[in-house]
Motif scaffolding. Structure first.
Motif: not given
Lengths: 169, 169
Positions: A44-51, A57-67, A97-104
DNA sequence: TAAGATTGAGGAGTCAATCTTC
DNA sequence: GAAGATTGACTCCTCAATCTTA
């Protein structure tokens, strides 16, 4: 090791109580969210940070930091969210090298649908259980502890803190 | 669910900070103990609770209460401690359904040897990082939260709170 | 029937190794 | 070589089912 200083009885009581909170709170968060939304608190927290992110959208590394998570953990969780249709991975155009993650869209609706019930739990266990003064104290104390737990401030969740804003309007 | 009340920005900051503490603290405890003593924090806490009990012995259910754990989790952890020679199980003489767990001499020595280094971590991250006033506030706030997380007070760790007393002398 | 405790199956996290791109 | 990310192997935890005794 070389200090040999023990705890006074007040210090001891404070610590043991706090440890009990550390042990009991995460399962309580998971229980509500799994029951009502089939999500762990971390999911849930991961989805919330993306939202909250630009373009959701966030890079994996950025999302890891936020969560506050390791990349290894996040990678598995994102795979799971992707399989369920709540998130989507894409190679980052600017850095190969990086991967972006987006909320659908489905992920967005999931957050919106889940937030109210979760906020109610947070209110009942924390916000409404404490006086306004105590809540301010908890906020200050948490900031101090984070200064020790994450001295370099890599875990940036604290900075943005938009998890539970009202998205209606 | 029917409340539709959201969080103010102060409430939000307090909550997100506190969640970060909940996420970062347990791994920090585990890291120190695994590095210095090859024990998880839960294993250490279990041994410490046994070391405080009369005859260094408790029933599984009582130990589960003191460690804020389910019986299923505790059973596996005790099996592991037993395999390593730190604990020992015996059928309870008074109730054929119950099992008593005792700390072995090796388990006692393990706690005594491990406690100082662990106390140093607790001091550095919590006790010394906060003012005396803040520590008292944390203690009071934790008690309030536990009232919500464990209304019936089944998790009795709070009551005894002898985890870190000085055993020399 | 309930209480005390254990266990099998499955899910989730960690560490180390790996792969690719910078 | 270092950064970003993923994966294999292993451990740990949870839920539900089970077994034994009260």
């Amino acid at each position: 090791m070389t200090e040999e200083k023990w705890l006074t009885s007040e210090e001891l009581v404070a610590w043991v109580r706090f440890v009990a909170v550390l042990q009991l709170f995460p399962p309580a968060l998971d229980a509500q969210l799994e029951r009502d939304a089939d999500l762990t608190h971390f999911e849930y927290f991961t989805l919330a940070m993306l939202s909250e992110a630009p373009d959701r959208t966030l890079r994996m590394t950025a999302l890891a930091g936020r969560t506050n998570a390791t990349l290894a953990r996040l990678s598995r969780v994102v795979s799971n969210l992707e399989r369920r249709g709540f998130a989507q991975r894409m190679p980052c155009p600017e850095d190969g090298r990086a991967t972006n993650v987006s909320l659908t869209d489905a992920g967005w609706h999931k957050v919106v649908a889940t937030a109210p019930g979760h906020v109610n739990l947070v209110r009942s266990v924390v916000i409404d259980a404490l006086t306004a003064e105590e809540l301010a104290q908890l906020s200050a104390i948490s900031a101090r502890l984070l200064g020790k737990l994450d001295p370099e401030g890599k875990m940036a969740a604290t900075a943005r803190a938009g998890e539970y804003v009202d998205r209606r309007a």
